[in-house]
Design a protein around this motif. Structure first.
Motif, PDB file in Angstrom:
ATOM      1  N   THR A   7      13.281 -74.055  25.557  1.00 18.26           N
ATOM      2  CA  THR A   7      12.475 -73.928  24.574  1.00 18.26           C
ATOM      3  C   THR A   7      11.506 -75.033  24.330  1.00 18.26           C
ATOM      4  OG1 THR A   7      13.417 -71.965  23.818  1.00 18.26           O
ATOM      5  CG2 THR A   7      11.624 -72.810  22.428  1.00 18.26           C
ATOM      6  N   ALA A   8      12.170 -76.089  23.977  1.00 17.46           N
ATOM      7  CA  ALA A   8      11.731 -77.435  23.716  1.00 17.46           C
ATOM      8  C   ALA A   8      10.676 -77.893  25.051  1.00 17.46           C
ATOM      9  CB  ALA A   8      12.624 -78.620  23.597  1.00 17.46           C
ATOM     10  N   GLN A   9      11.366 -77.526  26.288  1.00 18.64           N
ATOM     11  CA  GLN A   9      10.690 -77.839  27.564  1.00 18.64           C
ATOM     12  C   GLN A   9       9.334 -77.277  27.600  1.00 18.64           C
ATOM     13  OE1 GLN A   9      11.240 -80.762  29.603  1.00 18.64           O
ATOM     14  NE2 GLN A   9       9.252 -80.096  30.320  1.00 18.64           N
ATOM     15  N   ALA A  10       9.371 -75.991  27.208  1.00 23.09           N
ATOM     16  CA  ALA A  10       8.231 -74.974  27.440  1.00 23.09           C
ATOM     17  C   ALA A  10       7.168 -75.511  26.411  1.00 23.09           C
ATOM     18  CB  ALA A  10       8.556 -73.485  26.932  1.00 23.09           C
ATOM     19  N   LEU A  11       7.554 -75.848  25.274  1.00 19.58           N
ATOM     20  CA  LEU A  11       6.549 -76.404  24.114  1.00 19.58           C
ATOM     21  C   LEU A  11       5.940 -77.629  24.638  1.00 19.58           C
ATOM     22  CD1 LEU A  11       8.706 -75.978  20.773  1.00 19.58           C
ATOM     23  CD2 LEU A  11       6.803 -74.732  21.477  1.00 19.58           C
ATOM     24  N   ARG A  12       6.820 -78.547  25.255  1.00 14.34           N
ATOM     25  CA  ARG A  12       6.060 -79.759  25.846  1.00 14.34           C
ATOM     26  C   ARG A  12       5.291 -79.544  26.872  1.00 14.34           C
ATOM     27  NH1 ARG A  12      11.609 -82.086  24.685  1.00 14.34           N
ATOM     28  NH2 ARG A  12      11.438 -83.346  23.190  1.00 14.34           N
ATOM     29  N   THR A  13       5.447 -78.729  27.924  1.00  9.39           N
ATOM     30  CA  THR A  13       4.732 -78.229  28.899  1.00  9.39           C
ATOM     31  C   THR A  13       3.267 -77.774  28.471  1.00  9.39           C
ATOM     32  OG1 THR A  13       6.308 -77.661  30.379  1.00  9.39           O
ATOM     33  CG2 THR A  13       4.294 -76.682  30.912  1.00  9.39           C
ATOM     34  N   ILE A  14       3.211 -76.882  27.365  1.00 10.56           N
ATOM     35  CA  ILE A  14       2.012 -76.123  26.804  1.00 10.56           C
ATOM     36  C   ILE A  14       1.345 -77.209  26.289  1.00 10.56           C
ATOM     37  CG2 ILE A  14       0.972 -74.630  25.296  1.00 10.56           C
ATOM     38  CD1 ILE A  14       3.618 -72.873  26.130  1.00 10.56           C
TER      39      ILE A  14
END
Lengths: 150, 77
Positions: free
Chosen positions: B53-60
């Motif tokens: 989830t942290a990775q997805a937040l960073r990607t967006i």
């Protein structure tokens, strides 16, 4: 807040920040919550290899299932990209399966995201002559197609 | 919507205590540094299994960076 409203909050804020010209609609068929984003240029929303699209889908799913009462799948597509990519992936899957059968040994595919691996796993499950597994660590995790003896 | 508001909205959507979500924004040599803090019980939710989830937040948030600026997302506890 309803599940659909949660998904709308996530997708709406991302679309506003990344591509204000884009529009989106949400269809909840009771099984899957489907989000379709569309606009003149979906490149920013899709990202490299669909990375941004997968991230949006993950956050939308986490938001939809935050109270754990509703764990339905959430699918986010942009400009039909996932469907076009799925057609490519099914071709790659068939080629790998044919090669594995012919050579009598396992064939490894290029690293793919979790959502792309799922497309290949589900597609090749319909074939009775091969089996599929995933190996390696994210983000380099890849699929292995293994021939089954008849 | 700027990157700070975006991160705040997305983080608030995946936690049980949205009112506790705070994001501060700083500029460090041209890099936008966002510091995200959430309620103690919610850290697992913004980080996610294997940090997904942290990775997805960073990607967006990186995709939304203005003029290709670098964005660094720090989850502080």
């Amino acid at each position: 807040m309803s599940v659909e409203e949660r998904v709308r909050t996530v997708v709406g804020s991302v679309v506003e920040a990344l591509d204000p010209d884009a529009e989106f609609k949400i269809v909840d068929d009771g099984e899957v919550i489907k989000v379709d984003i569309d606009g003149p240029d979906m490149g920013q929303i899709i990202g490299r290899h669909g990375n941004t699209l997968d991230a949006i889908q993950h956050i939308a799913y986490r938001a939809a299932s935050v109270d754990r009462t509703d764990m339905r799948r959430v699918e986010v597509d942009a400009g039909g990209w996932r469907e076009r990519r799925a057609i490519e992936l099914r071709e790659i899957a068939d080629d790998a399966a044919d090669e594995a059968i012919e050579a009598g040994q396992s064939v490894s595919l290029e690293p793919m995201s979790a959502s792309e691996r799922r497309v290949v796993h589900e597609y090749l499950r319909e074939r009775e002559d091969v089996d599929t597994t995933s190996e390696g660590r994210e983000p380099e995790r890849y699929l292995v197609v293994e021939p089954l003896e008849d | 919507m700027g990157v700070r508001e975006l991160l705040e909205t997305l983080a608030a959507a995946v936690v049980e205590n949205p009112e506790a979500v705070k994001v501060s924004e700083a500029d460090e040599d041209g890099t936008i540094v966002l510091e995200l803090s959430v309620a103690d019980d919610d850290y697992g939710r913004v980080i996610g299994r294997e940090g997904r989830t942290a990775q997805a937040l960073r990607t967006i948030v990186k995709a939304a960076a203005p003029d290709g600026r670098r964005v660094f997302v720090d989850i502080i506890d």
